[in-house]
Scaffold this motif. Sequence first.
Motif, mmCIF file in Angstrom:
data_model
loop_
_atom_site.group_PDB
_atom_site.id
_atom_site.type_symbol
_atom_site.label_atom_id
_atom_site.label_comp_id
_atom_site.label_asym_id
_atom_site.label_seq_id
_atom_site.Cartn_x
_atom_site.Cartn_y
_atom_site.Cartn_z
ATOM 1 N N HIS B 224 0.830 -1.207 0.000
ATOM 2 C CA HIS B 224 0.000 0.000 0.000
ATOM 3 C C HIS B 224 0.866 1.260 0.000
ATOM 4 N N TYR B 225 1.920 1.214 0.760
ATOM 5 C CA TYR B 225 2.806 2.364 0.890
ATOM 6 C C TYR B 225 3.441 2.720 -0.457
ATOM 7 N N VAL B 226 3.981 1.692 -1.119
ATOM 8 C CA VAL B 226 4.664 1.932 -2.393
ATOM 9 C C VAL B 226 3.647 2.134 -3.516
ATOM 10 N N GLY B 227 2.475 1.478 -3.385
ATOM 11 C CA GLY B 227 1.437 1.624 -4.399
ATOM 12 C C GLY B 227 1.628 0.699 -5.586
ATOM 13 N N PHE B 228 2.622 -0.175 -5.485
ATOM 14 C CA PHE B 228 2.938 -1.064 -6.596
ATOM 15 C C PHE B 228 3.708 -2.266 -6.055
ATOM 16 N N VAL B 229 3.409 -3.455 -6.588
ATOM 17 C CA VAL B 229 4.229 -4.613 -6.199
ATOM 18 C C VAL B 229 4.807 -5.302 -7.421
ATOM 19 N N THR B 230 6.009 -5.835 -7.239
ATOM 20 C CA THR B 230 6.594 -6.718 -8.245
ATOM 21 C C THR B 230 7.024 -8.003 -7.536
ATOM 22 N N PRO B 231 7.214 -9.084 -8.280
ATOM 23 C CA PRO B 231 7.603 -10.358 -7.646
ATOM 24 C C PRO B 231 8.931 -10.253 -6.891
ATOM 25 N N ASN B 232 9.696 -9.201 -7.150
ATOM 26 C CA ASN B 232 10.977 -9.050 -6.452
ATOM 27 C C ASN B 232 10.828 -9.036 -4.932
ATOM 28 N N VAL B 233 9.663 -8.549 -4.441
ATOM 29 C CA VAL B 233 9.501 -8.477 -2.976
ATOM 30 C C VAL B 233 9.584 -9.861 -2.347
ATOM 31 N N ALA B 234 9.275 -10.905 -3.158
ATOM 32 C CA ALA B 234 9.231 -12.257 -2.597
ATOM 33 C C ALA B 234 10.479 -13.065 -2.922
ATOM 34 N N ASP B 235 11.422 -12.453 -3.642
ATOM 35 C CA ASP B 235 12.475 -13.317 -4.171
ATOM 36 C C ASP B 235 13.607 -13.591 -3.183
ATOM 37 N N PHE B 236 14.484 -14.462 -3.618
ATOM 38 C CA PHE B 236 15.563 -14.950 -2.777
ATOM 39 C C PHE B 236 16.451 -13.821 -2.259
ATOM 40 N N LEU B 237 16.723 -12.824 -3.142
ATOM 41 C CA LEU B 237 17.587 -11.726 -2.727
ATOM 42 C C LEU B 237 17.014 -10.986 -1.527
ATOM 43 N N HIS B 238 15.697 -10.773 -1.550
ATOM 44 C CA HIS B 238 15.071 -10.089 -0.428
ATOM 45 C C HIS B 238 15.195 -10.922 0.853
ATOM 46 N N SER B 239 15.012 -12.244 0.723
ATOM 47 C CA SER B 239 15.192 -13.132 1.882
ATOM 48 C C SER B 239 16.600 -13.001 2.455
ATOM 49 N N ILE B 240 17.573 -12.957 1.545
ATOM 50 C CA ILE B 240 18.966 -12.860 1.990
ATOM 51 C C ILE B 240 19.220 -11.520 2.677
ATOM 52 N N GLU B 241 18.638 -10.456 2.119
ATOM 53 C CA GLU B 241 18.777 -9.147 2.768
ATOM 54 C C GLU B 241 18.281 -9.205 4.205
ATOM 55 N N LEU B 242 17.110 -9.830 4.391
ATOM 56 C CA LEU B 242 16.526 -9.910 5.735
ATOM 57 C C LEU B 242 17.434 -10.687 6.682
ATOM 58 N N VAL B 243 17.937 -11.829 6.204
ATOM 59 C CA VAL B 243 18.832 -12.623 7.050
ATOM 60 C C VAL B 243 20.100 -11.839 7.367
ATOM 61 N N THR B 244 20.612 -11.102 6.369
ATOM 62 C CA THR B 244 21.813 -10.298 6.590
ATOM 63 C C THR B 244 21.575 -9.274 7.695
ATOM 64 N N MET B 245 20.397 -8.666 7.697
ATOM 65 C CA MET B 245 20.077 -7.689 8.735
ATOM 66 C C MET B 245 20.097 -8.338 10.120
ATOM 67 N N VAL B 246 19.558 -9.551 10.203
ATOM 68 C CA VAL B 246 19.572 -10.267 11.484
ATOM 69 C C VAL B 246 21.006 -10.507 11.934
ATOM 70 N N VAL B 247 21.818 -11.004 11.004
ATOM 71 C CA VAL B 247 23.174 -11.413 11.364
ATOM 72 C C VAL B 247 24.041 -10.202 11.705
ATOM 73 N N VAL B 248 23.949 -9.150 10.878
ATOM 74 C CA VAL B 248 24.788 -7.974 11.108
ATOM 75 C C VAL B 248 24.362 -7.253 12.384
ATOM 76 N N GLY B 249 23.065 -7.088 12.579
ATOM 77 C CA GLY B 249 22.588 -6.388 13.774
ATOM 78 C C GLY B 249 22.846 -7.179 15.032
ATOM 79 N N GLY B 250 22.608 -8.455 14.955
ATOM 80 C CA GLY B 250 22.900 -9.305 16.096
ATOM 81 C C GLY B 250 21.834 -10.359 16.316
ATOM 82 N N MET B 251 22.271 -11.622 16.238
ATOM 83 C CA MET B 251 21.361 -12.727 16.523
ATOM 84 C C MET B 251 20.894 -12.613 17.962
ATOM 85 N N ALA B 252 19.654 -12.948 18.184
ATOM 86 C CA ALA B 252 19.083 -12.952 19.529
ATOM 87 C C ALA B 252 19.222 -11.590 20.207
#
Lengths: 253, 309
Positions: B224-252
């Motif tokens: 809703h915020y962006v007003g547009f979706v593409t399949p990229n939001v669901a792709d592997f790269l986005h998953s990896i970005e999310l995991v990277t944020m967890v790891v870099v910021g700090g597990m647990a």
Amino acid sequence: MARLEVRNLTKAFGGVLAVEDVSFTVETGIVYSVIGPNGAGKTTLFNLITGLLAPSVGEVRLDDQVVTGLAPHQLAAKGMARTFQNLQICMNMTAVENVMVGGHLSVDRNLFRSMLHFPSLRRADVVLRDRATELMAYVGLDAYLQSEASAMPYGALKRLEIARALAAKPRILFLDEPAAGLNPRETAEIDRLIRKIADGGVTVVLVEHDMKMVMNISDRILVLNSGKKLTEGSASEVRGNPDVIAAYLGKAA
Amino acid sequence: MRRPHPGLLVLGAILLVLPLLLPNAFYFDIVNRMAINAIVVLGLNLLIGFAGQISLGHAGFFGIGAYASAILPTHYGWPPVAAMGAGAAGAALLASVIAPPIFRLSGHYLAMATLGLGVVISIVLKNETAFTGGPDGMPVPPLSLFGLEIFGERQWYGLFAPVLLFSVWACQNLIDSPFGRALRALHGSEVASQVVGVDVARYKVAVFVLSAFIASIMGSLTAHYVGFVTPNVADFLHSIELVTMVVVGGMASVYGSVVGAVLLTALPQALATFEGWETVVFGAVLMLSMIFMPKGLVPTLAARLGKGR
Ligand SMILES: Nc1ncnc2c1ncn2[C@@H]1O[C@H](COP(=O)(O)OP(=O)(O)OP(=O)(O)O)[C@@H](O)[C@H]1O
Ligand SMILES: [Mg+2]
């Protein structure tokens, strides 16, 4: 009344029978020891009774109820608790939190009430923390109330496991080599602690290699050898049994 | 230990003051994206950092929410809030159906299974062209709350900031509760948790479903915020970005999740000149932080500072 009845318990790992047709009964309120040479099947027996392994054959009854095949967490709910020969401590948590996990079943574990900080849930958790603190004192770990588990020495961790098991308010407690790797002074402390626990009304099943401790503390002793029941009896009966002596000397030689 | 939540006050103060400092909509947009990522990463960190399980397909759930909010109002005339709820319910249902077999696996196999799940979702979104617009994506109608349409970066900030604050608060409550303790305990020792009564399988499924639910809600809001979706939001790269944020910021680490999301959302902006190479930089950041700071930024700093206490 019998707290625990084990009938014809058998566990095969591939072709090897780690536990073979073992039967015994543990009366309520006693200290019952299981001894035997290395590899005799003592830990496997504990794993079968506490649900970590499924028996190939046989039955386990707790207070006259058949509990064979139940999962470990279901058995915990029925009053079983245990410690491990190879330490199973949550090193990612503090000492007190490890003990608090032992009281898991006694508190509100609802996801939404947890996230929304419900006062009733918080109060129960504070009570649990206080009880965990008391239990740490009870097993002699007052000095580690503020410690991370990962910062504690081996001997203290052995006792932390006992405190965690007690936090579950068990009816029957299985201790797998609680004194292994401890020096004589620490062993004597564990000895006293087990007596104290048994005097508190918890039935204790003990696996231990320290014969002085076993002979002192046990009301009854089961001797396993190569997965089979060799004999069972009081300390003096077991001590005088030539088969037992042979089994131990045989392994040592 | 007992946390009086001083961090929550600091975060609240920052979120309150930020609107006064941000010069224009461009910066509001960046902060909004940071908040979106932070909330998803908070949920993912419950799974990865606290419970010790891995998911390499979480963008899939984000995508389910995003497309539910695009498809249901556009093709079926659903109100956006109902679509958001349906998406989240669908994501949670899918997670609860596939979690039991997936969590019988561990380690590499678990990683592969969750990765496969994300890939499947992303392929479905790309191929169901009639509903999703295929690789080109599709427009998303605006979101109205209480009859008011949320419009522009500033108003959206007014939604994302309190949702972020609430999420941090709720996550902290959770990990410091019996439920959260069970999650951390099964990470520390599964057998020890089992024998004190933790139904390990149920907790793994529950935290997976919760994190999927959060990802889906944030996917909807983002759409809703962006007003547009593409399949990229669901792709592997986005998953990896999310995991990277967890790891870099700090597990647990709850605040680690926020810090990881903030840093790695800012990074592509800072690297705008390296256009096309962001993925490589993300990979490098992930590798370097695993090598030099395996516990992540916030836990590492906290340990440093804690020594002086
Ligand atoms: N998971 C398993 N798979 C295959 N064999 C096993 C397994 N667990 C135990 N065993 C075998 O079963 C036998 C009994 O092992 P167990 O650990 O029960 O002995 P124990 O009496 O506890 O010995 P110790 O005094 O050394 O602790 C051993 O021969 C062991 O190698
Ligand atoms: Mg053993």
